[in-house]
Write an enzyme that holds these catalytic residues in place. Structure first.
Site, PDB file in Angstrom:
ATOM      1  CG  HIS A  53       0.050   6.017  -1.828  1.00  0.00           C
ATOM      2  ND1 HIS A  53      -0.669   4.978  -2.334  1.00  0.00           N
ATOM      3  CD2 HIS A  53       1.337   5.623  -1.863  1.00  0.00           C
ATOM      4  CE1 HIS A  53       0.144   3.983  -2.661  1.00  0.00           C
ATOM      5  NE2 HIS A  53       1.373   4.355  -2.388  1.00  0.00           N
ATOM      6  CB  SER A  78       1.904   6.345   2.341  1.00  0.00           C
ATOM      7  OG  SER A  78       3.078   5.642   2.047  1.00  0.00           O
ATOM      8  CD  GLU A 138       4.560   3.563   5.103  1.00  0.00           C
ATOM      9  OE1 GLU A 138       4.278   4.756   4.834  1.00  0.00           O
ATOM     10  OE2 GLU A 138       3.865   2.592   4.744  1.00  0.00           O
ATOM     11  CG  ASP A 163       5.329   1.048  -3.003  1.00  0.00           C
ATOM     12  OD1 ASP A 163       5.360   0.773  -1.793  1.00  0.00           O
ATOM     13  OD2 ASP A 163       5.211   2.212  -3.434  1.00  0.00           O
ATOM     14  CG  HIS A 214       1.623 -20.568  42.010  1.00  0.00           C
ATOM     15  ND1 HIS A 214       0.312 -20.223  42.198  1.00  0.00           N
ATOM     16  CD2 HIS A 214       1.950 -20.131  40.758  1.00  0.00           C
ATOM     17  CE1 HIS A 214      -0.138 -19.597  41.112  1.00  0.00           C
ATOM     18  NE2 HIS A 214       0.833 -19.530  40.227  1.00  0.00           N
ATOM     19  CE1 TYR A 265     -13.058  -5.179   4.107  1.00  0.00           C
ATOM     20  CE2 TYR A 265     -11.521  -3.744   2.959  1.00  0.00           C
ATOM     21  CZ  TYR A 265     -12.819  -4.087   3.288  1.00  0.00           C
ATOM     22  OH  TYR A 265     -13.860  -3.347   2.805  1.00  0.00           O
ATOM     23  CD  GLU A 317       5.372 -13.713  42.759  1.00  0.00           C
ATOM     24  OE1 GLU A 317       4.535 -14.465  42.201  1.00  0.00           O
ATOM     25  OE2 GLU A 317       6.270 -13.106  42.140  1.00  0.00           O
ATOM     26  CD  GLN A 376       5.200   6.343  -0.462  1.00  0.00           C
ATOM     27  OE1 GLN A 376       4.292   5.997   0.275  1.00  0.00           O
ATOM     28  NE2 GLN A 376       5.611   5.582  -1.474  1.00  0.00           N
TER      29      GLN A 376
END
Lengths: 433, 433
Positions: free
Chosen positions: B262, B237, B327, B361, B420, B130, B415, B259
């Protein structure tokens, strides 16, 4: 009776597509209840956890008894038989050895521009593991979740396991101890997930929560995701067996049933290039279902979601397998290695007739927490990577900045991010003085 | 003015905790709208996508014009200036070189029991990316998402990018071409995510969807998760700069602003061991804010979420950094490598004063899609791993099954999973005859 399909029938494509898209799970919508429980634990901490444990598990705790003491764990571990202890120890050693090989390497290099680039892996500081109580309280799952965390280097690993009416599973405690778990709390449900995510006076918060659970636990994990990391939300178990006629039908029947017995929503599929063998396996399943302890569950799964698919050749089997993207795939054919190379989407592959899937559930070494519901198309089983994260590293030299800085200035301008560009320009101006 | 904190003040802990937990994003609840859009696309396919594109992007399409033709892409790419093309090519080459080093290895070994164990990595077959339209339509993000996918070996990579009023960003198309993207569709919003996840007559479904987007896109990605894989849901950011007094205050100010510009919800923090230097940087920020193109956005971010923290020493800075789990982390100190080793939680570290974050970036090489909102405690930036999945492999021999099979039988019995155990027992019985 399961469905019988033949890849050469005219209606195969529509029937196979229907099989792929069959809705096997109907999760109750418990999201509103879970949201309330999480908010309660966030607000009232231990008091909320204690109250909810009393309500749901009929167990009265205090902040002092939320956590198992080492003495209690000693006493429970002492109840485990020597055979069971030896089996758990063997499993733990093999799982540890397999996962130790998964540890990724840090890297660092200097490139043409003079930049030093690389990355570094570090472990999650604290992780929490949800272990279901009651019937589905599997010690093997404790090993499969806890050992990768400890191999990755998680410093603090806490387990939450509900003990309805105060009843604890000694094998779960022993598995926790063998895996190196640091703290065990006798709580469960959404309240336990909330306590791990947000912390209480008694329980310090963790950074990542893994492990299976019921609809409440799954909804709680979805809700706390972001605040902490979570593993996948697992769906009902699945097995696909691709087998030629040179197999013992009873062995294959038992492999199919070993997933079917987990859950009425589990799915077991056989693909074979010999229709008569497919019928023989189906008959063997019916024969075993007559006496199997969990025949009600296994029978419902096999009847509702089981399938036997006949194909003209093994290449077709591999192609159909990739469309199924099975959680577990057994290749019981003369040359399983060659067939395996034709498979792209599968959580785990078991090669040859002496590798029943149950070996992988317990002692094989690879993880048994695997992608279900066709998600092997885009995800992997649990591993040390789930408890590690990567920090990227960059270090420019003045020369390097001169070489590649102007391109950054150009792109920053194209994106109308002026300060981005200026942060480079200011440095280049000083260097070019 | 940002907040000024001093680690030695009595109220520091409470103020720092408040800074950490400040809610910076108020996502509108668009889930119901998005659920409707997804259901509509599932039911009506192309017709729904076309109708919604007409409504939201004021653009009338047909099934034939949903996708950019190669001729259209040629024409758009031809509009890009030579400088911009060269900058994109440099960025693409560096990002490709960095990510190529991330490719993990397949492994296979035989252990003491005679079992052959290992794993194999395979690429996701089809991925969708996207790309936002309008102001936040960043060609650099196309490179950062598409190149790792192609390096991983994704066979089919589709981009969706809305073109409101038909206006396309030539750099986005060129970035897509340089990255090797296979298909580009001029659609956006939840309808584009739904089309990628479920497919339409024109758009084949993908297995994984990555890339940033607005609240509708984020809600749609959450909803289709499970049907397909998704990357993280990125928040606003963040940058943390740790700088000593031997830095140019203006450079650090620009890094903080890069930053802040942004998003009004972005967060820029400076930690320094010199209070006077902190004030100098704050003054430099104010000076730059007077002329910065995006001063309204950057100023709001700096005023509401910015902070200057004075610490007694760099060890304290490292400890606070790990609590922030930033970040982006810049280490503008005399010995950034040594300081870097004290950092455990960070998406990306930029070492030394000649490595402004903006380099990362665009052209540094490492990925700029990084964990936000303290999630670097448990997650990593985008990498080739996001487009790969691992299949585990096990192959037992008869001898190996004899060696470890009994432990599996024991654990299966513990179990209460009889089938099994029987799947192992049946084979061992035959072998022991």
């Amino acid at each position: 009776m399961p469905q019988f399909l033949n890849a050469q029938d005219a209606d195969f494509e529509s029937r196979f597509t229907a099989l792929l898209s069959a809705k096997r799970e109907d999760s109750p919508d418990v999201d509103a209840v879970v949201a309330g429980i999480i908010a309660d634990v966030q607000t009232r901490g231990d008091a909320a956890v204690i109250e909810l444990t009393s309500k749901f598990d009929r167990l009265d705790l205090t902040p002092e008894t939320l956590r198992f003491s080492e003495e209690e764990i000693d006493a429970l571990c002492a109840q485990v038989t020597p055979d069971e202890r030896a089996a758990l120890e063997l499993a733990a050693a093999r799982i540890r050895a397999y996962h130790a090989r998964q540890m990724p390497q840090d890297e660092s290099w200097t490139d043409d521009s003079g930049a030093t680039l690389g990355w570094r892996w570090t472990a999650v500081s604290a992780a929490g593991l949800y272990v279901p109580g009651g019937l589905a309280s599997y010690p093997s799952s404790v090993l499969m979740n806890a050992i990768p965390a400890k191999v990755a280097g998680v410093g603090r690993l806490a387990i939450v396991v509900p003990t309805p009416d105060g009843e604890a599973n000694p094998l779960v405690l022993l598995a926790a101890r063998l895996a190196g778990v640091d703290e065990v709390y006798r709580i469960g449900g959404a309240q336990a997930v909330a306590a791990l995510a947000y912390g209480t006076d008694t329980i310090a918060p963790v950074d990542k929560i893994t492990g299976p659970g019921n609809a409440f636990v799954a909804a709680a994990k979805r809700r706390v995701f972001g605040k902490v990391g979570i593993d996948m939300i697992a769906g009902p178990s699945e097995i696909l067996v691709i087998a030629d006629k040179d197999n013992n039908p009873d062995w294959i029947a038992l492999d199919l049933l070993s997933q079917a017995e987990h859950d009425e929503s589990a799915q077991s599929i056989l693909i074979t290039d010999d229709a008569a063998f497919g019928r023989a396996v189906s008959n063997a399943v019916e024969a075993r279902l007559e006496t199997l302890e969990r025949r009600a569950i296994a029978g419902a799964s096999w009847r509702d979601f089981g399938a036997v698919i006949t194909v003209p050749d093994l290449d077709t089997a591999a192609k159909l397998s990739d469309r199924i993207a099975p959680e577990h795939l057994e290749l019981c054919v003369a040359d399983p290695d060659t067939l395996s190379e034709k498979i792209t989407h599968a959580g785990a592959i078991f090669l040859g007739q002496f590798t029943p899937e149950a070996i992988g559930d317990y002692v094989g070494g690879p993880n048994h927490v695997l992608p279900t519901a066709r998600s092997a198309r885009f995800s992997s089983g649990l591993s040390v990577m789930d408890f590690l994260k990567r920090t990227t590293l960059s270090k420019m030299t003045p020369e390097g900045l001169r070489a590649i800085g102007p391109a950054a200035e150009t792109l920053a301008q194209s994106e109308s991010l002026e300060a981005h560009g200026l942060s480079v320009t200011a440095r280049l101006d000083a260097l070019n003085k």
